[in-house]
Motif scaffolding. Structure first.
Motif, PDB file in Angstrom:
ATOM      1  N   UNK A 143      16.098  63.561   5.670  1.00 19.13           N
ATOM      2  CA  UNK A 143      16.398  63.382   7.080  1.00 19.13           C
ATOM      3  C   UNK A 143      15.174  63.630   7.951  1.00 19.13           C
ATOM      4  N   UNK A 144      15.334  63.395   9.241  1.00 20.17           N
ATOM      5  CA  UNK A 144      14.232  63.528  10.196  1.00 20.17           C
ATOM      6  C   UNK A 144      14.270  64.909  10.835  1.00 20.17           C
ATOM      7  N   UNK A 145      13.091  65.586  10.879  1.00 18.93           N
ATOM      8  CA  UNK A 145      12.996  66.904  11.475  1.00 18.93           C
ATOM      9  C   UNK A 145      12.860  66.800  12.989  1.00 18.93           C
ATOM     10  N   UNK A 153       7.764  67.100   3.392  1.00 18.83           N
ATOM     11  CA  UNK A 153       6.654  66.778   2.471  1.00 18.83           C
ATOM     12  C   UNK A 153       7.100  65.972   1.249  1.00 18.83           C
ATOM     13  N   UNK A 154       8.345  66.139   0.805  1.00 17.00           N
ATOM     14  CA  UNK A 154       8.817  65.395  -0.360  1.00 17.00           C
ATOM     15  C   UNK A 154       9.601  64.153  -0.021  1.00 17.00           C
ATOM     16  N   UNK A 155       9.488  63.673   1.220  1.00 15.59           N
ATOM     17  CA  UNK A 155      10.260  62.500   1.636  1.00 15.59           C
ATOM     18  C   UNK A 155       9.838  61.240   0.891  1.00 15.59           C
TER      19      UNK A 155
END
Length: 245
Positions: A143-145, A153-155
């Protein structure tokens, strides 16, 4: 019946008060007549506004349902609005759906032409000989922060698993060399090779990078195996010449 005292003369009370007293006396007289009437006679309404309440005969205003109609018949009428016509065979509206199930097709709008093309389509292979269907990719979406950099980092990390049975080895030496190259990335319990990449900020690019890594690993294992075999041949040939001398 109560009466107004006669000691009060109209001249002393004034015309306005006298008129109000006359109205009050008439209202009181009417009220007393309502009380003294017999209970069997209908009593008049005491309020100024009257309401008409219709008599209830316990009848339903809606259309009555025949007694022969059952609940199951009504349910079938709602859920199955297709009636059988006289002289014609009943055709279910779900005939195409069940035909697709029997033929192993889906309801996504595929036609016979597309099915024929899928059957005629040849299985795709990598340059090293591994079928593409044997590659299993895995990604995770976080998801989007709300704060920068807005992305986990693991997107963009991509993981691929390849069973060693899908790699076409020409000799056991190639398998041994490949296991030496990959090291701990080989899962002996599952007999599969697992690689991951997050070098690029795109899942597609990381997927391509993993495919390139697999091809390089297999090709390098084959190249090294050929070199070792050639060296062994040279050594064996040299030893035979020495023995002949």
């Amino acid at each position: 019946m109560a009466s107004i005292p006669t000691s009060l003369s109209r001249s002393r009370l004034g015309p306005s008060i006298c008129s109000s007293l006359d109205v009050s006396s008439r209202s009181l007289h009417t009220f007393m007549e309502c009380i003294t009437e017999s209970p069997s006679s209908p009593r008049p309404m005491l309020c100024a506004r009257s309401y008409h309440v219709p008599k209830s005969n316990n009848s339903i205003s809606a259309k009555k349902i025949p007694s022969s109609t059952t609940y199951s018949a009504l349910r079938n009428k709602v859920s199955m609005p297709f009636e059988r016509q006289d002289g014609k065979d009943y055709v279910s509206p779900y005939t195409d759906f069940f035909a697709n199930i029997e033929a192993g097709r889906t309801s996504l709008g595929t036609t016979e032409e597309t099915e024929r093309q899928v059957l005629e389509m040849k299985e795709q292979y990598l340059d090293c000989g591994i079928p593409e269907i044997a590659l299993r990719f895995r990604t995770t979406s976080y998801g989007r922060f709300a704060l920068p950099p807005y992305v986990s980092p693991g997107e963009h990390r991509v993981t691929v698993k390849v069973p060693l049975s899908a790699i076409p080895f020409s000799s056991p030496l190639e398998r041994e060399i490949l296991l030496e190259i990959v090291g701990s990335r080989y899962n002996e319990a599952k007999d599969e090779l697992q690689l991951s990449s997050e070098k690029f900020a795109s899942r597609i690019e990381n997927k391509r990078h993993l495919v390139g890594m697999i091809e390089q690993i297999v090709s390098n294992a084959r190249r090294l195996a050929k070199e070792f075999q050639e060296e062994e041949r040279k050594e064996s040939a040299g030893s035979t010449k020495v023995d002949e001398k």
